[in-house]
Scaffold this motif. Structure first.
Motif, mmCIF file in Angstrom:
data_model
loop_
_atom_site.group_PDB
_atom_site.id
_atom_site.type_symbol
_atom_site.label_atom_id
_atom_site.label_comp_id
_atom_site.label_asym_id
_atom_site.label_seq_id
_atom_site.Cartn_x
_atom_site.Cartn_y
_atom_site.Cartn_z
ATOM 1 N N ARG A 1 -20.589 -43.151 -4.406
ATOM 2 C CA ARG A 1 -19.494 -42.214 -4.610
ATOM 3 C C ARG A 1 -18.883 -41.889 -3.256
ATOM 4 O O ARG A 1 -19.597 -41.587 -2.308
ATOM 5 C CB ARG A 1 -19.984 -40.927 -5.261
ATOM 6 C CG ARG A 1 -20.423 -41.100 -6.717
ATOM 7 C CD ARG A 1 -20.822 -39.773 -7.303
ATOM 8 N NE ARG A 1 -21.258 -39.913 -8.685
ATOM 9 C CZ ARG A 1 -21.672 -38.879 -9.444
ATOM 10 N NH1 ARG A 1 -21.727 -37.646 -8.923
ATOM 11 N NH2 ARG A 1 -22.043 -39.080 -10.685
ATOM 12 N N ILE A 2 -17.586 -41.966 -3.172
ATOM 13 C CA ILE A 2 -16.911 -41.735 -1.895
ATOM 14 C C ILE A 2 -16.095 -40.456 -1.995
ATOM 15 O O ILE A 2 -15.591 -40.088 -3.068
ATOM 16 C CB ILE A 2 -16.017 -42.927 -1.507
ATOM 17 C CG1 ILE A 2 -14.939 -43.171 -2.576
ATOM 18 C CG2 ILE A 2 -16.869 -44.185 -1.356
ATOM 19 C CD1 ILE A 2 -13.946 -44.280 -2.196
ATOM 20 N N PRO A 3 -15.965 -39.750 -0.900
ATOM 21 C CA PRO A 3 -15.166 -38.508 -0.919
ATOM 22 C C PRO A 3 -13.683 -38.844 -1.047
ATOM 23 O O PRO A 3 -13.245 -39.942 -0.689
ATOM 24 C CB PRO A 3 -15.477 -37.862 0.428
ATOM 25 C CG PRO A 3 -15.900 -38.992 1.317
ATOM 26 C CD PRO A 3 -16.574 -39.983 0.424
ATOM 27 N N PRO A 4 -12.910 -37.922 -1.570
ATOM 28 C CA PRO A 4 -11.463 -38.176 -1.688
ATOM 29 C C PRO A 4 -10.822 -38.315 -0.313
ATOM 30 O O PRO A 4 -11.297 -37.744 0.676
ATOM 31 C CB PRO A 4 -10.937 -36.960 -2.440
ATOM 32 C CG PRO A 4 -11.946 -35.890 -2.210
ATOM 33 C CD PRO A 4 -13.266 -36.577 -2.067
ATOM 34 N N TRP B 1 -20.224 -42.442 3.888
ATOM 35 C CA TRP B 1 -20.927 -42.493 2.622
ATOM 36 C C TRP B 1 -22.436 -42.276 2.850
ATOM 37 O O TRP B 1 -22.933 -42.389 3.969
ATOM 38 C CB TRP B 1 -20.729 -43.846 1.921
ATOM 39 C CG TRP B 1 -19.279 -44.255 1.781
ATOM 40 C CD1 TRP B 1 -18.176 -43.471 1.916
ATOM 41 C CD2 TRP B 1 -18.809 -45.582 1.503
ATOM 42 N NE1 TRP B 1 -17.052 -44.193 1.730
ATOM 43 C CE2 TRP B 1 -17.390 -45.511 1.457
ATOM 44 C CE3 TRP B 1 -19.417 -46.809 1.279
ATOM 45 C CZ2 TRP B 1 -16.586 -46.614 1.198
ATOM 46 C CZ3 TRP B 1 -18.631 -47.909 1.010
ATOM 47 C CH2 TRP B 1 -17.228 -47.809 0.977
ATOM 48 N N LYS B 2 -23.145 -42.024 1.795
ATOM 49 C CA LYS B 2 -24.596 -41.902 1.868
ATOM 50 C C LYS B 2 -25.197 -43.284 1.630
ATOM 51 O O LYS B 2 -25.595 -43.634 0.515
ATOM 52 C CB LYS B 2 -25.106 -40.906 0.830
ATOM 53 C CG LYS B 2 -24.584 -39.492 1.053
ATOM 54 C CD LYS B 2 -25.113 -38.560 -0.033
ATOM 55 C CE LYS B 2 -24.592 -37.133 0.164
ATOM 56 N NZ LYS B 2 -25.102 -36.211 -0.887
ATOM 57 N N PHE C 1 -11.969 -44.447 -7.674
ATOM 58 C CA PHE C 1 -12.328 -45.235 -6.495
ATOM 59 C C PHE C 1 -13.803 -45.048 -6.193
ATOM 60 O O PHE C 1 -14.297 -43.910 -6.128
ATOM 61 C CB PHE C 1 -11.486 -44.829 -5.293
ATOM 62 C CG PHE C 1 -10.028 -45.220 -5.423
ATOM 63 C CD1 PHE C 1 -9.586 -46.472 -5.018
ATOM 64 C CD2 PHE C 1 -9.111 -44.315 -5.947
ATOM 65 C CE1 PHE C 1 -8.264 -46.822 -5.130
ATOM 66 C CE2 PHE C 1 -7.771 -44.665 -6.063
ATOM 67 C CZ PHE C 1 -7.348 -45.926 -5.664
ATOM 68 N N ILE C 2 -14.501 -46.173 -6.008
ATOM 69 C CA ILE C 2 -15.908 -46.154 -5.661
ATOM 70 C C ILE C 2 -16.108 -47.079 -4.465
ATOM 71 O O ILE C 2 -15.253 -47.927 -4.143
ATOM 72 C CB ILE C 2 -16.811 -46.586 -6.832
ATOM 73 C CG1 ILE C 2 -16.453 -48.028 -7.264
ATOM 74 C CG2 ILE C 2 -16.679 -45.630 -8.014
ATOM 75 C CD1 ILE C 2 -17.401 -48.603 -8.328
ATOM 76 N N GLY C 3 -17.248 -46.928 -3.851
ATOM 77 C CA GLY C 3 -17.609 -47.802 -2.743
ATOM 78 C C GLY C 3 -18.695 -48.760 -3.161
ATOM 79 O O GLY C 3 -19.626 -48.388 -3.891
ATOM 80 N N ILE C 4 -18.585 -50.019 -2.728
ATOM 81 C CA ILE C 4 -19.620 -51.011 -3.011
ATOM 82 C C ILE C 4 -20.073 -51.611 -1.683
ATOM 83 O O ILE C 4 -19.309 -51.656 -0.700
ATOM 84 C CB ILE C 4 -19.143 -52.121 -3.963
ATOM 85 C CG1 ILE C 4 -17.953 -52.889 -3.353
ATOM 86 C CG2 ILE C 4 -18.751 -51.542 -5.323
ATOM 87 C CD1 ILE C 4 -17.556 -54.109 -4.169
ATOM 88 N N GLY C 5 -21.331 -52.066 -1.658
ATOM 89 C CA GLY C 5 -21.875 -52.655 -0.436
ATOM 90 C C GLY C 5 -22.912 -53.705 -0.750
ATOM 91 O O GLY C 5 -23.598 -53.637 -1.776
#
Length: 246
Positions: A23-26, A38-39, A107-111
């Motif tokens: 989860r990414i901040p706005p 991100w965490k 919007f999400i973050g992927i890694g």
């Protein structure tokens, strides 16, 4: 009624067995996105990623590792674009815009844990949209009329053309001379060659004349060049004997 694209074949571009979701901040401003915000040590979800293509659209699907149940999906119609964005501080993380069936997006973050997996994901997207660009150019060229002037190779009214076939001129070639500079004599006008002197002598049984003997004696005198006595003439002796009786 079936919508356009439902009967198109879906191809698989890339499959990665493990991907982390964050989860990414706005966004507070237009500054570049950083994965350090991100965490990263505590992902919110971990599963499998499968990248497919249906027509010109790419679908990034996040699925459960065991059951294959769909967790989220991100349709991508261009790359780079707003559907998939890179971060400024790492090549292993991306920002993905997911959508549900109702059209809502987030919007999400992927890694990826390995840089090779991130590289494969990036290349799969680039290759697909490179193909889309080429297809668009081909379709435009097929639909647009050819504006370049065409050559008129047809005959005008009353125009003719003449072809000369098999009428080549022969060039006169001079006869090469021998290296010694001696040329060959042309044949006589009658076309017949005179027989050699030896052939004439053999065909006629003639005796040599007296002049030839005298000539031989002269040759002998000249060649010997000595004080030799000439042979006596028998005719003169006989004549003196005949006149001696009288």
């Amino acid at each position: 009624m079936a919508t356009e694209g439902q009967f198109e074949y879906e191809s698989v571009l890339c499959v990665k067995p493990e991907v982390n979701v964050y989860r990414i901040p706005p966004r507070a401003s237009n500054r570049a996105i950083r994965a350090a915000d991100w965490k990263l040590d505590a992902p919110d979800w971990t599963g499998r990623m499968r990248v497919t293509a249906r027509g010109k659209v790419v679908y990034v699907k996040l699925e459960d590792k065991i059951s294959g149940e769909l967790f989220a999906q991100a349709p991508v119609d261009e790359y780079p674009g707003i559907a998939v964005e890179t971060v400024s501080d790492s090549s292993r993380y991306f920002v993905l815009r997911i959508q549900d069936d109702n059209g809502r997006s987030a919007f999400i973050g992927i890694g990826f844990g390995d840089r090779g997996d991130a590289f494969d994901f990036n290349v799969a997207l680039q290759d697909h949209f490179k193909w889309v660009k080429q297809e668009d150019e081909f379709s435009k060229q097929a639909q647009a009329p050819d504006s370049t002037p065409k050559l008129d190779l047809g005959f005008k009214e009353g125009q003719t053309i003449t072809l000369n076939i098999g009428q080549s001129k022969k060039k006169d070639r001079s006869r090469p001379q021998s290296s010694g500079g001696l040329g060959l004599l042309p044949p006589p006008p009658g076309g017949k060659l005179a027989p050699p002197p030896s052939s004439r002598s053999t065909n006629h049984n003639t005796q040599p004349s007296a002049g030839s003997r005298d000539t031989g004696c002269l040759f002998d005198l000249d060649s010997s060049n000595s004080n030799s006595v000439a042979p006596s003439n028998p005719n003169s002796t006989s004549n003196s004997d005949l006149w001696g009786d009288f």
